[in-house]
Each structure stands twice: as C-alpha cells, then as structure tokens.
Scaffold this motif. Structure first.
Motif, PDB file in Angstrom:
ATOM      1  N   LEU A  67      11.225  -4.340  22.558  1.00 18.67           N
ATOM      2  CA  LEU A  67      11.664  -5.628  22.002  1.00 18.67           C
ATOM      3  C   LEU A  67      11.094  -5.823  20.602  1.00 18.67           C
ATOM      4  O   LEU A  67      11.780  -6.282  19.694  1.00 18.67           O
ATOM      5  CB  LEU A  67      11.185  -6.788  22.883  1.00 18.67           C
ATOM      6  N   ARG A 125      12.857  -3.894  18.028  1.00 19.88           N
ATOM      7  CA  ARG A 125      14.195  -4.421  17.722  1.00 19.88           C
ATOM      8  C   ARG A 125      14.148  -5.802  17.052  1.00 19.88           C
ATOM      9  O   ARG A 125      14.882  -6.091  16.132  1.00 19.88           O
ATOM     10  CB  ARG A 125      14.992  -4.455  19.037  1.00 19.88           C
ATOM     11  N   PHE A 126      13.241  -6.694  17.554  1.00 22.17           N
ATOM     12  CA  PHE A 126      13.281  -8.094  17.089  1.00 22.17           C
ATOM     13  C   PHE A 126      12.091  -8.489  16.208  1.00 22.17           C
ATOM     14  O   PHE A 126      11.997  -9.629  15.773  1.00 22.17           O
ATOM     15  CB  PHE A 126      13.388  -9.059  18.291  1.00 22.17           C
ATOM     16  N   ARG A 155      10.043 -11.873  15.917  1.00 23.28           N
ATOM     17  CA  ARG A 155      10.619 -12.818  16.881  1.00 23.28           C
ATOM     18  C   ARG A 155      10.198 -12.467  18.313  1.00 23.28           C
ATOM     19  O   ARG A 155      10.776 -12.942  19.291  1.00 23.28           O
ATOM     20  CB  ARG A 155      12.145 -12.866  16.743  1.00 23.28           C
ATOM     21  N   VAL A 164      10.260 -13.984  23.488  1.00 18.83           N
ATOM     22  CA  VAL A 164      11.222 -13.521  22.496  1.00 18.83           C
ATOM     23  C   VAL A 164      12.165 -14.676  22.142  1.00 18.83           C
ATOM     24  O   VAL A 164      12.507 -15.478  23.012  1.00 18.83           O
ATOM     25  CB  VAL A 164      12.007 -12.273  23.001  1.00 18.83           C
ATOM     26  N   PRO A 166      15.733 -15.144  20.703  1.00 20.95           N
ATOM     27  CA  PRO A 166      17.038 -14.660  20.219  1.00 20.95           C
ATOM     28  C   PRO A 166      17.721 -15.734  19.382  1.00 20.95           C
ATOM     29  O   PRO A 166      17.385 -16.919  19.497  1.00 20.95           O
ATOM     30  CB  PRO A 166      17.816 -14.405  21.511  1.00 20.95           C
ATOM     31  N   GLU A 184      22.543 -11.292  21.043  1.00 21.21           N
ATOM     32  CA  GLU A 184      21.136 -10.872  21.174  1.00 21.21           C
ATOM     33  C   GLU A 184      20.611 -11.141  22.588  1.00 21.21           C
ATOM     34  O   GLU A 184      19.870 -10.326  23.147  1.00 21.21           O
ATOM     35  CB  GLU A 184      20.264 -11.622  20.149  1.00 21.21           C
TER      36      GLU A 184
END
Ligand SMILES: Cc1cc2nc3c(=O)[nH]c(=O)nc-3n(C[C@H](O)[C@H](O)[C@H](O)COP(=O)(O)OP(=O)(O)OC[C@H]3O[C@@H](n4cnc5c(N)ncnc54)[C@H](O)[C@@H]3O)c2cc1C
Length: 470
Positions: free
Chosen positions: A22, A25-26, A29, A56, A58, A63
């Motif tokens: 995660l 990717r984020f 965030r 997280v 999104p 997302e």
C-alpha cells in the motif's frame, strides 16, 4: 477456533506485506503511526479500542477497488471508516488490518433541485452537505447527533435522529449507492427513480450493513425544501408517562411533527449544567413543527391541547431562529452534557426502539429498573419513532457497578424485544450488541450469515461486527 488475539498475531506478517505494498502505491496516504491508528479505533464508547495496523486514504472509487483487491489477495481485513462517531465498537479492528478512511472522498458531485436529490461522495459530512445546500433553499434531513458523521457512515449504520419522525431515516432517504464489493467489483445499486420494483433491493441491503458487505463510495440522497415556517417549543410534564402519552397521541393523530424528543428530569439537569440553561427539571418534550404560518399555527394549537390533557406544565415557544437553535443545540449536546455533569465517568450510551403504543410502558419500566439497580442513567429519546436512549454513567473500575450496568443493558434490550421492538433503533450492532442480536433475530441471523458468506467469502470486510463469526 482462534481468538481475535491469536488470529491477529497470525495475520500480522501478512498484514505487514500488504501495508508495504500500500505504501509503495499510495505513498504518504498510508500511515502506520500509533497516534493516527489509535484515532481510527473506537474512541467514543466503553468498548476497548482495537486499532488497525495502518490507515489508508483513497480519493476515488477506483482506488478503493484497488485496495480491496489487494486486501483480498493478502487476506487482510479492511475496516471502512467515516468519522468514527459510531457507538458500538463498529470501527475497531479486532483482527488487525487496515482502516480505509473515506474522508478525502468529500465531493458534492451534483445537486438536482428539480428532482430534490443530490449525489455525493461517501466522505461528505452531513454538516457540510447542508451548508452546501442552504443557498438553494434545500436541506438533507437525516440528523444524528454527531454533526461530523459522514453520509457513508450514516448509510452504513442506517442512522436516523431527531428529524426521522417526519422525514425518515437513511433507509428512506438513500436512492442508490455506488459500492465496492469484497471481490473488488464496483456496483451502482439503483437509478434515481423515487420507486422501483426492479429485483432485489441492493440499496437497502447495503444500508445498515456496517461495512461488512461492501464499501459505499457514492450515494444519491433525497432532499427537501427548507420549510417556510419553523416553530419549536419546550414542554415540561408532571410525569414521564404523561410526556410519552402526549407523544403517542400527537403521532396517532397524524400531527405533522418534524421532531419530538423526550429528555427525562436528570437529563434536563445535565443539559442545564452544560448549556447554561434554566429549564425546569422535569420530564420534557422538545417539539418542532415545519410548514406554512397557517399550518404550524394549527398544529401548535392542537398539540397544546393534547399536551395539557397529558399533564403538561407549560409551553415555551421559540420562533426566532436564534432561540430555536439554542434549544436544539442543547438537545444535540445531551450526550456531552452527561459527560460534563459527571466528569471522570464513562458513558455507556445505548438505544432501543419499540412500537409506539408500547413506548410509555417501556420507558417507565426502564426508569424503574434504573432506580432499582442503583444506577445513574439519563433517558433521552426520539419518541416519535418509539426510540429512546439511556446513558448509564459508570466507573469502569468498579466491578460491582459494571456487573449491575451490564445486567441492566441486557434487561433493557430484552424488554424492547419482548415488546416486539428491537435492541437498536439507530446505533446498530457493531461489536457491542452481537449477543443481543442473536436473541432478537434467531433464524433471521442465519440468513444474514449466508448473505455475508456469499458476498464476502474471505471475510475481509469489517470482520467481527454484527456476528461473532461469519
Ligand atoms: C453524541 C452522539 C450522538 C449520536 N446520536 C445519534 C442519533 O441520534 N442517531 C443515530 O442514528 N446515530 C447517532 N450517533 C451515532 C453516529 O453518529 C452514527 O452511527 C453515524 O451514522 C456514524 O457515522 P460515521 O461517519 O462517524 O461512521 P463511522 O463511525 O466511521 O463508521 C460506522 C460504521 O460504518 C462503516 N462505514 C463507515 N463508512 C463507510 C462506507 N463509506 N462504506 C461502508 N461502511 C462504512 C464502518 O466500518 C462502521 O462499521 C451519535 C453519536 C454521537 C457521538
């Protein structure tokens, strides 16, 4: 079967790998910081906090779907999070996993005044939606006490509140939702037509599912025109029974009440302390009528007659917006007022609902039970819907008091169920009411479990809520 703690440690390594992905990717965030994870566990209730491993944020439905697909691949629980104002341990993470916080999905997508509806993202709060709508003469009616509650969280708990007696709960006010299901598919449950007979009602399946069946990312909700005239009153009664009887009579007569709220004498004492008011310490109805000058005048006259017959002591009417908002502010702050009046104590807020004809009996038996149990527990209720709360004030370190309060809460729920009512009119099940739901629903619970297994076979969506096990 493994305990939550065992399952939590078993899954910790998998969760670490998932969180690493995660983060890749984020980026920022995603966080694993203790303070923020702690804030995303249950903080408003007596139920101990069980923080997630990460949070997280999104920003789109796509997302959310991406995160759910990854969670499924790694068998890691996802706990959807709105504002965390729910009251039964709903946002705890007993098996670890990731809190999926929807607060950054906060766009008002479209308002359609001619259709009296609007589409918003799930993280929009009811307060912000109403600020957005005010200039167009419109409002969104569902009003749980917590102003910062998100529309997604309110749909997921099937919330209601003070206005429901006239305008309905989330069940009546959501026309459709867009949701990410456990297998990461994205569904829109219905169109915007006011009625539909098109197959199973997927909208209502998701409303009240507490994040266990799908993650709501967008909703279309009904709106109303701001009424021309609003009149509010505070009306103390000789007895609790009289106040309940007046509510029942006013409802049975079809008097267009927009709100009718009961506060018992001890709750009024707390409100006086907290809001610096000087209301008479007696069982009191807060009422509000919406309409035209002529219709509200008529309603007020009829209500005064009903209330007088039931033992009303007087009426203090407030038509000026400032006076009205001071009164309703005090009503909304009822929960916090209990905290201010008994500082250092823990509040165990609970709610039940019964058919309205049984309301007076249920409330007076509950009041008697509180007295016999030696507890302090103000009563406050949306009595127009047969729904009321008690707020036992306890010292969680006092074992005897905790035993007494748990026995009282069990009797309260069983009393409501025996009267053909329910263990929760609006707060939901979460972790706190799992056992009592088993007593309320019996066979119906098995059907719910089958639905959960069919839609979330890996049990990744908010596990440990509504059922002990899926
Ligand atoms: C002082 C006070 C008074 C209150 N009075 C009332 C009242 O009068 N009436 C009433 O109904 N409630 C009342 N509540 C309870 C609370 O405000 C509601 O339960 C509210 O609907 C929760 O919204 P939230 O955004 O805080 O959701 P959260 O607490 O964040 O989440 C609630 C549940 O919904 C799930 N969830 C959240 N967002 C989503 C989503 N987008 N998709 C799927 N699942 C999701 C979560 O996993 C969790 O299970 C009160 C609370 C407080 C603190």
């Amino acid at each position: 079967m493994a305990t939550p703690k065992q399952r939590r440690s078993e899954s910790a390594r998998t969760s670490d790998a998932f969180v690493a992905l995660l983060k890749e990717r984020f980026g920022d965030r995603v966080t694993t910081g203790d303070a923020i994870c702690g804030q995303h566990a249950n903080t408003l209730t007596w139920i101990p906090s069980e923080p997630p491993d990460a949070v997280v944020w999104p920003v789109s439905t796509l997302e959310v779907a991406e995160i759910v697909a990854l969670a499924g691949a790694h068998r890691v629980p996802i706990v959807p999070f709105g504002a965390g104002t729910s009251l039964e341990g709903h946002v705890n993470a007993p098996f670890g996993g990731v809190a999926l916080d929807l607060q950054r999905m906060d766009r008002v997508i479209e308002v359609r005044p001619r259709d009296l509806d609007c589409t918003i993202e799930a993280g929009v709060t009811r307060k912000r939606l109403n600020e957005h709508l005010r200039d167009q003469g419109l409002f969104f009616s569902v009003d749980p006490g917590a102003e910062d509650a998100t529309l997604g969280g309110m749909a997921a708990t099937r919330a209601s509140g003070t206005n429901a007696v006239r305008y309905g709960t989330m069940r009546e006010n959501v026309l459709n939702v867009t949701a990410v299901m456990a297998d990461a598919t994205i569904v829109r449950t219905a169109g915007r037509a006011r009625k539909s007979a098109a197959g199973y009602d997927l909208t209502r399946l998701l409303i009240g599912s507490e994040g266990t069946l799908g993650i709501i990312t967008e909703l279309t909700v009904r709106l109303f025109g701001i009424p021309e005239t609003v009149v509010a009153a505070v009306c103390p009664f000789e007895s609790l029974e009289g106040a309940c009887d007046a509510s029942i009579d006013a409802i049975s007569l079809g008097l267009g009440l927009a709100r009718i709220e009961l506060l018992d004498a001890i709750q009024i004492k707390a409100v006086n302390t907290h809001s610096k008011l000087d209301l008479e310490e007696a069982p009191t109805l807060f009422v509000e009528f919406h309409g035209t000058p002529a219709t509200t005048k008529d309603q007020v006259r009829i209500f005064e007659g009903i209330a007088r017959d039931a033992g009303a002591l007087r009426f203090d009417w407030a038509e000026a917006p400032d006076d009205r908002s001071r009164l309703w502010r005090a009503r909304h702050d009822a929960f916090w007022a209990v905290g201010t009046t008994w500082p250092g104590k823990t509040l165990l807020v609970t709610d039940v609902a019964v058919p309205i004809s049984r309301l007076a009996e249920c409330i007076t038996k509950t009041e008697d039970d509180i007295r016999r149990s030696g507890l302090t527990a103000p009563i406050v209720g949306h009595v127009g819907d047969g729904n009321f709360h008690t707020i036992p004030v306890v010292d969680t370190g006092d074992e005897r008091e905790m035993t007494a309060v748990h026995a009282f809460l069990d009797r309260l729920a069983d009393r409501a169920i025996a009267m053909d009512g329910t263990c929760s009119g609006e707060h939901g099940i979460g972790q706190g009411k799992i056992a009592v739901l088993e007593r309320e629903l019996a066979g119906g619970l098995d059907v719910m479990r089958q639905i959960k297994r069919a839609l979330d076979p890996l049990n990744i969506l908010n596990p440990g809520k509504i059922f002990r096990t899926a």
